[in-house]
Enzyme design. Sequence first.
Site, mmCIF file in Angstrom:
data_model
loop_
_atom_site.group_PDB
_atom_site.id
_atom_site.type_symbol
_atom_site.label_atom_id
_atom_site.label_comp_id
_atom_site.label_asym_id
_atom_site.label_seq_id
_atom_site.Cartn_x
_atom_site.Cartn_y
_atom_site.Cartn_z
ATOM 1 N N GLY A 263 0.755 -1.249 0.000
ATOM 2 C CA GLY A 263 0.000 0.000 0.000
ATOM 3 C C GLY A 263 0.778 1.287 0.000
ATOM 4 O O GLY A 263 0.206 2.350 -0.222
ATOM 5 N N ARG A 345 -4.793 3.102 -16.564
ATOM 6 C CA ARG A 345 -5.020 3.786 -15.277
ATOM 7 C C ARG A 345 -5.667 5.165 -15.422
ATOM 8 O O ARG A 345 -6.560 5.498 -14.644
ATOM 9 C CB ARG A 345 -3.714 3.867 -14.471
ATOM 10 C CG ARG A 345 -3.177 2.467 -14.096
ATOM 11 C CD ARG A 345 -2.052 2.504 -13.076
ATOM 12 N NE ARG A 345 -2.528 2.879 -11.763
ATOM 13 C CZ ARG A 345 -2.379 4.067 -11.229
ATOM 14 N NH1 ARG A 345 -1.742 5.014 -11.871
ATOM 15 N NH2 ARG A 345 -2.894 4.329 -10.047
ATOM 16 N N CYS A 376 -10.342 3.966 -29.945
ATOM 17 C CA CYS A 376 -11.617 4.583 -30.319
ATOM 18 C C CYS A 376 -12.469 4.794 -29.084
ATOM 19 O O CYS A 376 -13.440 4.072 -28.842
ATOM 20 C CB CYS A 376 -12.343 3.713 -31.332
ATOM 21 S SG CYS A 376 -11.448 3.692 -32.862
ATOM 22 N N TYR A 405 1.056 -1.723 -12.498
ATOM 23 C CA TYR A 405 -0.338 -1.727 -12.934
ATOM 24 C C TYR A 405 -0.527 -1.117 -14.329
ATOM 25 O O TYR A 405 -1.551 -0.511 -14.610
ATOM 26 C CB TYR A 405 -1.224 -1.025 -11.894
ATOM 27 C CG TYR A 405 -1.100 -1.633 -10.509
ATOM 28 C CD1 TYR A 405 -1.512 -2.938 -10.268
ATOM 29 C CD2 TYR A 405 -0.537 -0.918 -9.457
ATOM 30 C CE1 TYR A 405 -1.371 -3.509 -9.011
ATOM 31 C CE2 TYR A 405 -0.392 -1.488 -8.192
ATOM 32 C CZ TYR A 405 -0.812 -2.786 -7.979
ATOM 33 O OH TYR A 405 -0.679 -3.354 -6.732
HETATM 34 N N1 LLP Z 1 -1.338 -7.224 -1.155
HETATM 35 C C1 LLP Z 1 -2.623 -7.348 -1.516
HETATM 36 C C2 LLP Z 1 -3.432 -8.386 -0.898
HETATM 37 C C3 LLP Z 1 -3.155 -6.492 -2.486
HETATM 38 O O1 LLP Z 1 -4.429 -6.627 -2.835
HETATM 39 C C4 LLP Z 1 -2.332 -5.504 -3.089
HETATM 40 C C5 LLP Z 1 -2.860 -4.617 -4.122
HETATM 41 C C6 LLP Z 1 -1.005 -5.419 -2.680
HETATM 42 C C7 LLP Z 1 -0.532 -6.286 -1.706
HETATM 43 C C8 LLP Z 1 -0.039 -4.427 -3.267
HETATM 44 O O2 LLP Z 1 -0.412 -3.112 -3.032
HETATM 45 P P1 LLP Z 1 0.532 -1.913 -3.492
HETATM 46 O O3 LLP Z 1 1.794 -1.986 -2.638
HETATM 47 O O4 LLP Z 1 0.832 -2.078 -4.925
HETATM 48 O O5 LLP Z 1 -0.250 -0.684 -3.211
HETATM 49 N N2 LLP Z 1 -4.884 -1.371 -9.992
HETATM 50 C C9 LLP Z 1 -4.763 -0.357 -8.947
HETATM 51 C C10 LLP Z 1 -4.111 -0.907 -7.715
HETATM 52 C C11 LLP Z 1 -4.805 -2.121 -7.160
HETATM 53 C C12 LLP Z 1 -4.113 -2.682 -5.943
HETATM 54 C C13 LLP Z 1 -4.665 -4.026 -5.635
HETATM 55 N N3 LLP Z 1 -4.059 -4.660 -4.518
HETATM 56 C C14 LLP Z 1 -3.991 0.833 -9.509
HETATM 57 O O6 LLP Z 1 -3.569 0.771 -10.658
HETATM 58 O O7 LLP Z 1 -3.824 1.832 -8.828
#
Ligand code: LLP
Length: 455
Positions: A263, A345, A376, A405
């Site tokens: 996160g 995104r 398109c 992503y």
């Molecule tokens: N662990 C779990 C269980 C998760 O669901 C996620 C991300 C992470 C770790 C990693 O989180 P990060 O460190 O990357 O914030 N598609 C969206 C982001 C979706 C995140 C989903 N889960 C975007 O492009 O912003």
Amino acid sequence: MNNTKPFEIDRDLISPNRNIVPITSVVDKDRGLLVGGCALLDLGKHYGTPLYVLDEETIRVGCRSYLRALKKYYPGKSLPLYASKANSSLVISSIVASEGMGLDVVSEGELITALKGGVPGERIFLHGNNKSDEELLLAYQSGATVVIDNHHDVERLKEVIPHDKDPLNLMLRFTPGIECHTHEYIKTGHLDSKFGFDPDQVKEVLYELKQIHWTKLTGIHAHIGSQIFELQPHQDLVEVMIDLFQLARKIGHPVKDLNVGGGLGIRYTGSDDPPTIDSWIEGIANTLKNTCKARNIELPRLMCEPGRSLVATAGITLYKLGSRKEIPGSTVYLSVDGGMSDNPRPITYESLYTACLANQPLAKADEMVTIAGKHCESGDVLLKDLGLPNSQSGDILVVFGTGAYNNSMSSNYNRIPRPAAVLVNSGQAELVQKRELPQDLLRNDVLPVRFLEVG
Ligand code: LLP
């Protein structure tokens, strides 16, 4: 540039998520912008565009920042995992494995990528709110740990996992009641989330798992959100998780791992101000240490699961500028040869990015433009209000912060082939993903024979 000082790289903090650009970015007055010692103009010419470029050093420095901070602030055992949904590939799996990290996966595809990339099974964790029997079995066979998310998981592993062999290691994911809305958060009793057990269900499932002797509950997991700029939510999370950890112990489970999820946010534009990896870990580690001391419990193995903060700023995308449309008194559209299929995104989340021209990255802006994709779809716009020097069709546009992503969420909308990807390091560029060709997109199409017979 649509931000302040994008090339100011903070090397002291060694926290790649705080920079907009890859940490090896250098501007050369003749060759333009270089990343990993490679001139982006040369890469665009040699590999074509759109092109994903990944800077190996930025990824490795990110991994080492997590590993180092955990060692520095946490006296117990620890293991950071890479959340491979951010960008799953053989080469990234191999890099994070070689740095000594683990990895989490959410599908059979991500699981086999991790295994083939050399991540040892015992460092792989399978997530998912609707795992298939095949995914559960493959995780078991490869020695991975399964993060159970709901009662369906429990029922399926009763059926799928052999009862008379080594037990399957499990973690239990629950919704901790801490909700992050991008840059602010709230604490609630329960969360309306599709992921994880509700806190009210946890006790019952802990007792149920005691009966399933072919599994072993080794830890507790929670994840509260993504692109988070505050430190407090994860510290509050640790306290909530310790309650559950103690409950699991009391019921007789040999839990030893506590995984706070991912996160940590990154800097997409000059107005983003994420904490460093070091301070994120410091807050979590100290809270865990102090809470365990106050409650007189042994330190768990501390795990976390960063995705974006490890790979986003290591990645850039090169596009070629094409058509120009000027609406008098209004917008100047510059169209590129990619768009929402390689970076969904902006259209999905209205995400903001920073960009420049590869040949004159520091030149002052002569005009404000909107960068349009080639799909398109009117909403297929990658950047709005971007200040650029005068440009020409054929110039290479560099979009920063696309390592997370983008490739993993890419599509073939409009039957546009996916870009190639190259890894750059010390002046060498290596192909790590072949460019799709239009004919590749036909590989799964089937024309029933009767259509061939017509005419
Ligand atoms: N662990 C779990 C269980 C998760 O669901 C996620 C991300 C992470 C770790 C990693 O989180 P990060 O460190 O990357 O914030 N598609 C969206 C982001 C979706 C995140 C989903 N889960 C975007 O492009 O912003």
